[in-house]
Design a protein around this motif. Structure first.
Motif, PDB file in Angstrom:
ATOM      1  N   PRO A 109       4.542  -1.277  -6.731  1.00  0.00           N
ATOM      2  CA  PRO A 109       5.825  -0.675  -7.331  1.00  0.00           C
ATOM      3  C   PRO A 109       7.156  -0.714  -6.424  1.00  0.00           C
ATOM      4  O   PRO A 109       8.207  -0.268  -6.855  1.00  0.00           O
ATOM      5  CB  PRO A 109       5.455   0.960  -7.711  1.00  0.00           C
ATOM      6  CG  PRO A 109       4.093   0.968  -7.593  1.00  0.00           C
ATOM      7  CD  PRO A 109       3.584  -0.250  -6.681  1.00  0.00           C
ATOM      8  N   VAL A 110       6.640  -0.891  -5.124  1.00  0.00           N
ATOM      9  CA  VAL A 110       7.737  -1.152  -4.258  1.00  0.00           C
ATOM     10  C   VAL A 110       7.831  -2.470  -3.527  1.00  0.00           C
ATOM     11  O   VAL A 110       6.947  -3.160  -3.408  1.00  0.00           O
ATOM     12  CB  VAL A 110       7.906  -0.068  -3.071  1.00  0.00           C
ATOM     13  CG1 VAL A 110       8.089   1.053  -3.486  1.00  0.00           C
ATOM     14  CG2 VAL A 110       6.579  -0.288  -2.378  1.00  0.00           C
ATOM     15  N   THR A 111       9.198  -3.101  -3.316  1.00  0.00           N
ATOM     16  CA  THR A 111       9.056  -4.375  -2.516  1.00  0.00           C
ATOM     17  C   THR A 111       8.596  -4.288  -1.060  1.00  0.00           C
ATOM     18  O   THR A 111       8.982  -3.113  -0.414  1.00  0.00           O
ATOM     19  CB  THR A 111      10.465  -5.208  -2.607  1.00  0.00           C
ATOM     20  OG1 THR A 111      11.388  -4.087  -2.076  1.00  0.00           O
ATOM     21  CG2 THR A 111      11.026  -5.369  -3.871  1.00  0.00           C
ATOM     22  N   TRP A 112       8.182  -5.203  -0.556  1.00  0.00           N
ATOM     23  CA  TRP A 112       7.428  -4.943   0.885  1.00  0.00           C
ATOM     24  C   TRP A 112       8.020  -6.348   1.753  1.00  0.00           C
ATOM     25  O   TRP A 112       7.738  -7.355   1.321  1.00  0.00           O
ATOM     26  CB  TRP A 112       5.993  -5.109   0.700  1.00  0.00           C
ATOM     27  CG  TRP A 112       5.458  -4.699   2.072  1.00  0.00           C
ATOM     28  CD1 TRP A 112       5.158  -5.503   3.116  1.00  0.00           C
ATOM     29  CD2 TRP A 112       5.310  -3.358   2.658  1.00  0.00           C
ATOM     30  NE1 TRP A 112       4.444  -4.613   4.368  1.00  0.00           N
ATOM     31  CE2 TRP A 112       4.709  -3.368   4.185  1.00  0.00           C
ATOM     32  CE3 TRP A 112       5.446  -2.336   1.823  1.00  0.00           C
ATOM     33  CZ2 TRP A 112       4.461  -2.306   4.588  1.00  0.00           C
ATOM     34  CZ3 TRP A 112       5.245  -0.911   2.625  1.00  0.00           C
ATOM     35  CH2 TRP A 112       4.742  -1.099   4.121  1.00  0.00           C
ATOM     36  N   ASP A 113       8.781  -5.876   2.812  1.00  0.00           N
ATOM     37  CA  ASP A 113       9.029  -7.029   3.617  1.00  0.00           C
ATOM     38  C   ASP A 113       8.989  -6.766   5.127  1.00  0.00           C
ATOM     39  O   ASP A 113       9.969  -7.284   5.888  1.00  0.00           O
ATOM     40  CB  ASP A 113      10.586  -7.436   3.304  1.00  0.00           C
ATOM     41  CG  ASP A 113      11.415  -6.416   3.203  1.00  0.00           C
ATOM     42  OD1 ASP A 113      11.031  -5.249   3.615  1.00  0.00           O
ATOM     43  OD2 ASP A 113      12.713  -6.507   2.690  1.00  0.00           O
ATOM     44  N   ASP A 114       8.074  -6.050   5.345  1.00  0.00           N
ATOM     45  CA  ASP A 114       7.888  -5.812   6.781  1.00  0.00           C
ATOM     46  C   ASP A 114       7.409  -6.682   7.704  1.00  0.00           C
ATOM     47  O   ASP A 114       6.391  -7.306   7.019  1.00  0.00           O
ATOM     48  CB  ASP A 114       6.804  -4.249   6.974  1.00  0.00           C
ATOM     49  CG  ASP A 114       7.078  -3.502   8.293  1.00  0.00           C
ATOM     50  OD1 ASP A 114       7.529  -2.529   8.336  1.00  0.00           O
ATOM     51  OD2 ASP A 114       6.669  -4.285   9.380  1.00  0.00           O
ATOM     52  N   PRO A 115       8.032  -7.089   8.896  1.00  0.00           N
ATOM     53  CA  PRO A 115       7.356  -7.935   9.641  1.00  0.00           C
ATOM     54  C   PRO A 115       6.390  -7.876  10.276  1.00  0.00           C
ATOM     55  O   PRO A 115       5.709  -8.633  10.960  1.00  0.00           O
ATOM     56  CB  PRO A 115       8.745  -8.417  10.606  1.00  0.00           C
ATOM     57  CG  PRO A 115       9.154  -7.113  10.624  1.00  0.00           C
ATOM     58  CD  PRO A 115       9.128  -6.186   9.451  1.00  0.00           C
ATOM     59  N   VAL A 116       6.138  -6.781  10.716  1.00  0.00           N
ATOM     60  CA  VAL A 116       4.735  -6.302  11.431  1.00  0.00           C
ATOM     61  C   VAL A 116       3.389  -5.686  10.675  1.00  0.00           C
ATOM     62  O   VAL A 116       2.579  -6.204  11.096  1.00  0.00           O
ATOM     63  CB  VAL A 116       5.261  -5.266  12.544  1.00  0.00           C
ATOM     64  CG1 VAL A 116       3.911  -4.686  13.229  1.00  0.00           C
ATOM     65  CG2 VAL A 116       6.187  -5.454  13.381  1.00  0.00           C
ATOM     66  N   PHE A 117       3.606  -4.988   9.769  1.00  0.00           N
ATOM     67  CA  PHE A 117       2.674  -4.204   9.037  1.00  0.00           C
ATOM     68  C   PHE A 117       2.327  -5.022   7.723  1.00  0.00           C
ATOM     69  O   PHE A 117       3.286  -5.267   6.814  1.00  0.00           O
ATOM     70  CB  PHE A 117       2.993  -2.739   8.877  1.00  0.00           C
ATOM     71  CG  PHE A 117       3.171  -2.055  10.206  1.00  0.00           C
ATOM     72  CD1 PHE A 117       2.011  -1.652  10.903  1.00  0.00           C
ATOM     73  CD2 PHE A 117       4.325  -1.804  10.856  1.00  0.00           C
ATOM     74  CE1 PHE A 117       1.998  -1.141  12.023  1.00  0.00           C
ATOM     75  CE2 PHE A 117       4.513  -1.156  12.031  1.00  0.00           C
ATOM     76  CZ  PHE A 117       3.277  -0.615  12.520  1.00  0.00           C
ATOM     77  N   VAL A 118       1.247  -5.292   7.289  1.00  0.00           N
ATOM     78  CA  VAL A 118       0.702  -5.620   6.196  1.00  0.00           C
ATOM     79  C   VAL A 118      -0.046  -4.770   5.201  1.00  0.00           C
ATOM     80  O   VAL A 118      -0.999  -4.136   5.767  1.00  0.00           O
ATOM     81  CB  VAL A 118      -0.231  -7.177   6.420  1.00  0.00           C
ATOM     82  CG1 VAL A 118      -0.774  -7.817   5.064  1.00  0.00           C
ATOM     83  CG2 VAL A 118       0.187  -7.865   7.448  1.00  0.00           C
ATOM     84  N   PRO A 119       0.463  -4.436   4.097  1.00  0.00           N
ATOM     85  CA  PRO A 119      -0.220  -3.576   3.224  1.00  0.00           C
ATOM     86  C   PRO A 119      -1.543  -4.023   2.660  1.00  0.00           C
ATOM     87  O   PRO A 119      -1.498  -5.351   2.386  1.00  0.00           O
ATOM     88  CB  PRO A 119       0.874  -3.288   1.987  1.00  0.00           C
ATOM     89  CG  PRO A 119       1.498  -4.611   2.179  1.00  0.00           C
ATOM     90  CD  PRO A 119       1.567  -5.103   3.354  1.00  0.00           C
ATOM     91  N   TYR A 120      -2.642  -3.235   2.572  1.00  0.00           N
ATOM     92  CA  TYR A 120      -3.900  -3.612   1.760  1.00  0.00           C
ATOM     93  C   TYR A 120      -4.147  -2.937   0.556  1.00  0.00           C
ATOM     94  O   TYR A 120      -4.860  -3.093  -0.172  1.00  0.00           O
ATOM     95  CB  TYR A 120      -4.996  -3.813   2.841  1.00  0.00           C
ATOM     96  CG  TYR A 120      -5.188  -2.375   3.699  1.00  0.00           C
ATOM     97  CD1 TYR A 120      -4.806  -1.949   4.612  1.00  0.00           C
ATOM     98  CD2 TYR A 120      -6.652  -1.597   2.917  1.00  0.00           C
ATOM     99  CE1 TYR A 120      -4.927  -0.682   5.228  1.00  0.00           C
ATOM    100  CE2 TYR A 120      -6.472  -0.510   3.411  1.00  0.00           C
ATOM    101  CZ  TYR A 120      -6.108  -0.059   4.648  1.00  0.00           C
ATOM    102  OH  TYR A 120      -6.336   1.182   5.421  1.00  0.00           O
ATOM    103  N   ASP A 121      -3.553  -1.730   0.587  1.00  0.00           N
ATOM    104  CA  ASP A 121      -3.848  -0.902  -0.627  1.00  0.00           C
ATOM    105  C   ASP A 121      -2.710   0.355  -0.750  1.00  0.00           C
ATOM    106  O   ASP A 121      -2.051   0.517   0.113  1.00  0.00           O
ATOM    107  CB  ASP A 121      -5.305  -0.128  -0.671  1.00  0.00           C
ATOM    108  CG  ASP A 121      -5.667   0.680   0.108  1.00  0.00           C
ATOM    109  OD1 ASP A 121      -4.850   1.243   0.857  1.00  0.00           O
ATOM    110  OD2 ASP A 121      -6.857   0.949   0.316  1.00  0.00           O
TER     111      ASP A 121
END
Lengths: 325, 518
Positions: A109-121
């Motif tokens: 539900p949110v946009t994700w553009d972090d250069p370091v951390f990758v979301p998995y759940d």
């Protein structure tokens, strides 16, 4: 002769291990449990990586970060998996993590553009109650009602901190007032999630702070449909769980490969029914039956990691003051 | 004091005490050394110190205060199931915190037994959360231990004294003044100090039953400093404060505990002629019944909720049970290796420093010891490979104060009674140790080993800091089950843990006194 053959066998065995690269992933304890995602993830990744994936469990997200900080630049870890956005600002500040090269389209539900951390759940925090009972529809309604709740201590538990930020992002400066209202609803505050959930299952309170996905566990794993999450009008605060590569890794390519694998179907399809959270990238086969029965909050709340870090101490002292009276 | 000839050497004990002090203070220093400059203690920390002192003092007073009549009743009554009851008394103390809390709440909680009974009469459920809840839980956990320690004090009184008292026709006040009060004076300060030290480092029990952040203890402050703020300096500072408070209490206790003066006996079997009035019998029966109900009801609840999940326990839980037994065995061996020489050294008269060293393991925060060990081990070895040995070591350290309380009085007694004889026979240290000291310590060694073993099986300890997916101890596995919603399996695991703890405790304790009447 026998001894020689034995020695030779050992030598060749060690040589074989030496050739297989090893990727060390630090994660939280429930991830590596036999019924958690760990064993399946390990098998699936080892099938494609020609490597040895070593998972190491360290209590929970906060302990995980403390561990990596303690080890510093000489950490044995190549990947840290299991921080959430409330911890990533502090994690980034250590300078121990490197930028990733993952390319993915996330279903969050949110946009994700972090250069370091990758979301998995990810998941939503929510109060769980017995299905069929009337649950309050907002924090204010809860505060005015005589419903009892169990919560976790933000100083020792990730969901506890999540609740703190949930109230803060929904109410801002009015947060202390909300906590004062809630203080007579709170049965007790526990060290961690397990204690609170255990107490709830014993009938110590009407509701417990957990996730909107908790009823899915009871429904799918135990065929028990008596638990429900209460939708709140203010919206629900999110928890996004992430992984990152350590700058000091001796396996940078393998680490990149793992992070990319993490957002692939093979990894993502394991998550919902082992970690009981929503996958960051929807698997091709969708979610298991039962997930469709869950509530979907109309409004998602999530502070940026910088805001969360900046407001944390203030929110904590408001919480402490309101509940210590 | 000039070195007087002694029947046993104090050197190994002094060495063991020095090693322990070095280990505990070394880990504390390691954490402090890794600290980045940070602030001192805040107002909230001082509030935590005050609450910790308050709850630990109340818990110690209530645990020991209630243990006195229970121990007295158990000391002068003989009834069927008495030794089983005494063995079961050890159980609450060795349960993992969360299991104990859940068991307690099944009786005292909102939906617990008492509230349900009250509900039958249309009364409101009781509210257990608050300072009284914290004290109640600590009494539940420590009353049994205090009872055992005081009961042992009674057993130190030679049978001849009771015979003499009966011949002289002592009435109850005389009995109290001449026999009971002197023996209580010797055991109570030590029991108070141990319970105080345990409650000082309490965290999850205090927080959960305290009902909120009002019930913040120093240990929670350490946890917060370490994980929430990563302020190692503050963690070390708070841990140092904890050690100071515990050693302060111990020093007061050592000063207060004066010699018995009961003299020696001939090890005749014990017979009691006192306490035969109806009033004494009734009071004793009431105390025993109350204590048994208070301790056994929550245990019964744990057993009852564990049964459904017990049959279907996953294999990993059994494997974890095996690991726990292994760790506990190693831990118990380490414990005796340190505790026996230390008690022998104390018996020869050099006690204060060694007694304090013995208490350090309990006073120091497990989180700080674990973290310190991690910092110290990492440069030389892989901490994860050493997870189990480190857990065994720390568990031994934590049980040491209890073992000392059990061993020291007896050791002192042996040296007092037989030391001069041994010296006059020109017995060397070795033969005295093997022929006189150890055989006469047998019952106490069994009790201490049983307690150490059971404590180690039940303790979550530092394994969480070093855990590897493939090696987990039983308490860790129970937490993992709970952490993934599997409450029923976790309850089954808790039952297994309870059985293992009681089983090993009973075996060792029994083995130590198989011919003795206790």
């Amino acid at each position: 002769m026998k001894h020689l053959a034995f020695a030779a066998a050992i030598l060749s065995a060690t040589a074989a291990t030496a050739q297989t690269p090893e990727l060390t992933v630090y994660t939280y304890d429930s991830f590596v449990a036999e019924w958690g995602p760990g064993p399946k993830v390990e098998a699936a990744f080892e099938e494609v990586c020609d490597c040895d994936l070593k998972l190491v469990g360290v209590e929970d997200g906060a302990a995980l970060l403390a561990r990596v900080r303690l080890e510093g630049e000489r950490s044995d870890a190549d990947i840290v998996l299991g921080l959430d956005t409330n911890l990533t600002a502090a994690a980034k500040e250590t300078g121990l993590f490197a930028e990733h090269s993952v390319d993915a389209t996330y279903d969050m539900p949110v946009t994700w553009d972090d250069p370091v951390f990758v979301p998995y759940d990810w998941g939503y925090f929510a109060f769980i109650h017995e299905a069929g009972t009337d649950a309050p529809k907002s924090f204010r309604e809860l505060a005015d009602s005589d419903q009892t709740i169990l919560i976790q201590d933000p100083r020792s538990s990730t969901p506890g901190l999540g609740l703190l930020l949930w109230v803060k992002s929904a109410y801002g400066d009015e947060a202390p007032e909300i906590w004062e209202g809630l203080s007579d609803n709170i049965v007790t505050v526990t060290k961690g999630w397990s204690e609170a959930y255990g107490l709830f299952m014993e009938g110590e309170a009407d509701m417990v702070l957990s996730y909107t996905t908790s009823p899915a566990y009871h429904l799918i794993a135990e065929e028990d449909d008596t638990k429900a999450a209460a939708p709140f009008d203010e919206g629900h605060y999110m928890q996004v769980e992430v992984a990152a590569k350590l700058a000091g890794t001796d396996q940078p390519e393998l680490a990149d490969q793992f992070l990319q694998f993490m957002v692939s179907d093979a990894f993502q399809s394991i998550i919902p029914t082992t970690n009981w959270m929503y996958p960051a990238v929807m698997p091709e086969d969708g979610l298991a039956d039962g997930f469709d029965t869950l509530i979907t909050p109309e409004k998602s709340l999530l502070m940026s990691s910088e805001d969360a870090a900046a407001i944390r101490d203030e929110a904590l002292s408001e919480w402490q003051t309101a509940l210590s009276q | 004091m000039a070195d007087r000839a002694q029947p046993v050497s104090a050197r190994p004990g002094i060495g063991a005490a020095a090693c322990i002090a070095a280990l505990v203070l070394g880990t504390l220093a390691a954490v402090a050394w890794r600290a980045e400059p940070g602030g001192g203690l805040s107002a909230a920390d001082w509030a935590a110190v005050r609450f910790t002192l308050l709850q630990a003092t109340l818990s110690a007073l209530f645990s020991v205060g209630l243990a006195i009549p229970v121990a007295r009743a158990l000391a002068r009554r003989r009834f069927a199931g008495r030794s089983a009851l005494i063995a079961l008394l050890g159980v609450p103390f060795i349960l993992p915190v969360i299991v104990a809390i859940l068991g307690l709440l099944e009786v005292f909680g909102r939906a617990g037994l008492i509230s349900q009974l009250l509900g039958l009469f249309g009364l409101d459920p009781i509210r257990i959360y608050g300072l009284h809840g914290v004290v109640l839980a600590h009494v539940f956990l420590n009353l049994p231990l205090a009872t055992r320690l005081i009961l042992q004090g009674w057993q130190e009184v030679p049978a001849e004294r009771f015979r003499l008292a009966a011949q002289l026709g002592f009435d109850a006040p005389a009995m109290f003044r001449l026999i009971e009060w002197p023996l209580l004076r010797q055991v109570i300060p030590g029991a108070l100090a141990v319970v105080f030290a345990i409650c000082l480092t309490s965290f999850a029990v205090a927080l959960t039953l305290g009902g909120g952040p009002k019930a913040t203890t120093i240990e929670l402050g350490i946890y917060q400093a370490f994980r929430f703020e990563f302020d190692l300096g503050r963690a070390a500072l708070l841990s140092g404060l904890q050690i100071l408070l515990a050693t302060g209490a111990a020093m007061v206790a050592i000063r207060l505990a004066q010699g018995t003066g009961f003299g020696t006996g001939l090890d005749r079997s014990l017979r009691r002629w006192d306490g035969r009035t109806t009033l004494a019998r009734t009071t004793d029966a009431v105390w025993i019944a109350l204590a048994a109900a208070f301790l056994l009801l929550p245990l019964g609840a744990i057993v009852a909720s564990g049964v459904p999940g017990f049959a279907g326990l996953p294999f990993v839980v059994w494997k974890a049970a095996g690991v726990s037994l292994l760790v506990a065995t190693a831990s118990t061996a380490l414990l005796l290796l340190a505790a026996l020489p230390m008690s022998a050294a104390i018996a020869t008269g050099r006690h204060t420093a060694i007694e304090l060293a013995g208490l350090l393991g309990l006073a120091a925060s497990p989180l700080v010891i674990g973290t310190g060990l991690f910092i110290l081990i990492r440069p030389i070895a892989d901490p994860f490979l050493l997870a189990l040995p480190v857990t065994a070591l720390v568990n031994a350290l934590m049980s040491l104060p209890f073992a000392m309380r059990i061993l020291v009085p007896r050791a002192r007694d042996i040296v007092e009674r037989y030391g001069k004889l041994g010296l006059s026979l020109n017995m060397a240290h070795g033969p005295f140790l093997w022929r006189v000291f150890l055989p006469r310590m047998r019952a106490q060694i069994g009790f201490a080993a049983g307690l150490g073993m059971a404590l180690s099986i039940g303790d979550l300890g530092v394994i969480t800091l070093f855990a590897d997916p493939d090696i987990a101890t039983l308490p860790l596995q129970i937490y993992r089950l709970m952490g993934s919603y599997q409450m029923e399996a976790a309850a089954g695991g808790a039952l297994l843990l309870l059985l293992l703890s009681v089983g090993t405790f009973w075996l060792l304790d029994k083995g130590g006194r198989h011919h003795a009447e206790i």
